[in-house]
Design an enzyme around this catalytic site. Structure first.
Site, PDB file in Angstrom:
ATOM      1  N   GLY A  29      31.105  16.704  -8.178  1.00  0.00           N
ATOM      2  CA  GLY A  29      31.091  17.761  -8.983  1.00  0.00           C
ATOM      3  C   GLY A  29      32.151  18.711  -8.416  1.00  0.00           C
ATOM      4  O   GLY A  29      32.526  18.777  -7.349  1.00  0.00           O
ATOM      5  N   GLU A 106      24.345   8.741  -7.774  1.00  0.00           N
ATOM      6  CA  GLU A 106      23.906   9.908  -6.570  1.00  0.00           C
ATOM      7  C   GLU A 106      22.300   9.784  -6.211  1.00  0.00           C
ATOM      8  O   GLU A 106      22.113   9.917  -5.081  1.00  0.00           O
ATOM      9  CB  GLU A 106      24.049  11.202  -7.562  1.00  0.00           C
TER      10      GLU A 106
HETATM   11  C1  5RP Z   1      26.720  15.218 -11.064  1.00  0.00           C
HETATM   12  C2  5RP Z   1      25.803  16.154 -10.542  1.00  0.00           C
HETATM   13  C3  5RP Z   1      26.353  17.455  -9.824  1.00  0.00           C
HETATM   14  O1  5RP Z   1      26.043  17.498  -8.699  1.00  0.00           O
HETATM   15  C4  5RP Z   1      25.826  18.662 -10.406  1.00  0.00           C
HETATM   16  O2  5RP Z   1      26.156  18.476 -12.052  1.00  0.00           O
HETATM   17  C5  5RP Z   1      26.342  20.026 -10.146  1.00  0.00           C
HETATM   18  O3  5RP Z   1      27.762  20.039 -10.483  1.00  0.00           O
HETATM   19  P1  5RP Z   1      28.483  21.500  -9.966  1.00  0.00           P
HETATM   20  O4  5RP Z   1      28.779  21.519  -8.569  1.00  0.00           O
HETATM   21  O5  5RP Z   1      29.953  20.871 -10.739  1.00  0.00           O
HETATM   22  O6  5RP Z   1      28.067  22.455 -10.585  1.00  0.00           O
HETATM   23  O7  5RP Z   1      24.689  16.043 -10.588  1.00  0.00           O
HETATM   24  O8  5RP Z   1      26.197  14.204 -11.717  1.00  0.00           O
END
Ligand code: 5RP
Length: 229
Positions: A29, A106
């Site tokens: 992310g 994850e």
């Molecule tokens: C990806 C995730 C990310 O950690 C979550 O979406 C947060 O993303 P960002 O840091 O871009 O806001 O779970 O699967």
């Protein structure tokens, strides 16, 4: 003077928690991107010796380009520390993840991590999960209709995630329903169990008891660190 970016301050702070010799899970992310940048700086400037395990093809590519040494999950039995983002975190450190579509890898990486460090801006910290953010659920394409009906029976409205007008395909070749719960999620642990029991579901974006440290970035450039007790 430029305004501090909460994602950047939390990402960089978390990267400074990493010590030489560690095997480190690398989340996915835009917040994790800043942690990767800081880790790469430390690998270059401080001869920090780490072995990273990426949670997505995107992170694998970015980390490789930045010069962070990587190993596969098969080469690690446990991870000393993982740095990952979240879409929402509640006061019990329960989370919604998967906005970037990497929830399955994850969660696997989190499950073998000793210290899971979650990096978020203050806006991601909520009293109740699921009111502002939809819950991602990864499923196998074959089971789309049956999984949709089973999710509806749990009280939500599942929407197939799309990208460029086509169904979004995860790194694992699966699809995602983003689920709207009109009242939010009352008991995340129970809902996670119910969703994961649906045949055809591969993983839910509810991360239960998988966060140990929250690094919350503030608009003024400071961070608040919360430890799970
Ligand atoms: C990806 C995730 C990310 O950690 C979550 O979406 C947060 O993303 P960002 O840091 O871009 O806001 O779970 O699967």
């Amino acid at each position: 003077m430029t305004t501090p970016n909460p994602k950047e301050v939390s990402g960089r702070h978390a990267a400074d928690l990493v010590k030489s010799g560690m095997t480190v899970g690398l989340g996915t992310g835009s917040t994790v991107f800043f942690a990767l940048q800081r880790l790469a700086e430390r690998v270059r400037d401080e001869a920090l010796e780490i072995r990273g395990v990426p949670t997505s093809l995107d992170t694998e590519q970015k980390a490789t380009e930045m010069g962070i040494p990587l190993i596969s999950l098969d080469e690690a039995t446990s991870l000393d520390l993982t740095i990952d983002g979240a879409d929402e975190v509640d006061p019990d450190f329960q989370m919604i993840k998967g906005g970037g579509g990497a929830l399955l890898r994850e969660k696997v990486v989190a499950s073998i991590t000793v210290k899971q460090v979650i990096i978020v801006g203050r806006n991601k910290v909520v009293e109740r999960l699921g009111l502002a953010f939809l819950l991602p659920v990864e499923f196998v394409p074959f089971a789309a209709s049956t999984v949709r009906r089973a999710l509806q029976a749990l009280g939500c409205e599942p929407m197939l995630r799309e990208q460029d007008g086509q169904p979004f395909v995860t790194d694992n070749g699966n699809r995602i329903f983003d689920c709207r719960f009109p009242e939010g999620i009352a008991v995340p642990r129970e809902l996670d169990r119910s969703i994961c029991c649906i045949p055809g579901v591969v993983e839910s974006g509810l991360f239960i008891d998988l966060a140990h440290v929250l690094v919350i970035g503030e608009e003024d450039g400071t961070v608040e660190i919360l430890q799970k007790h």
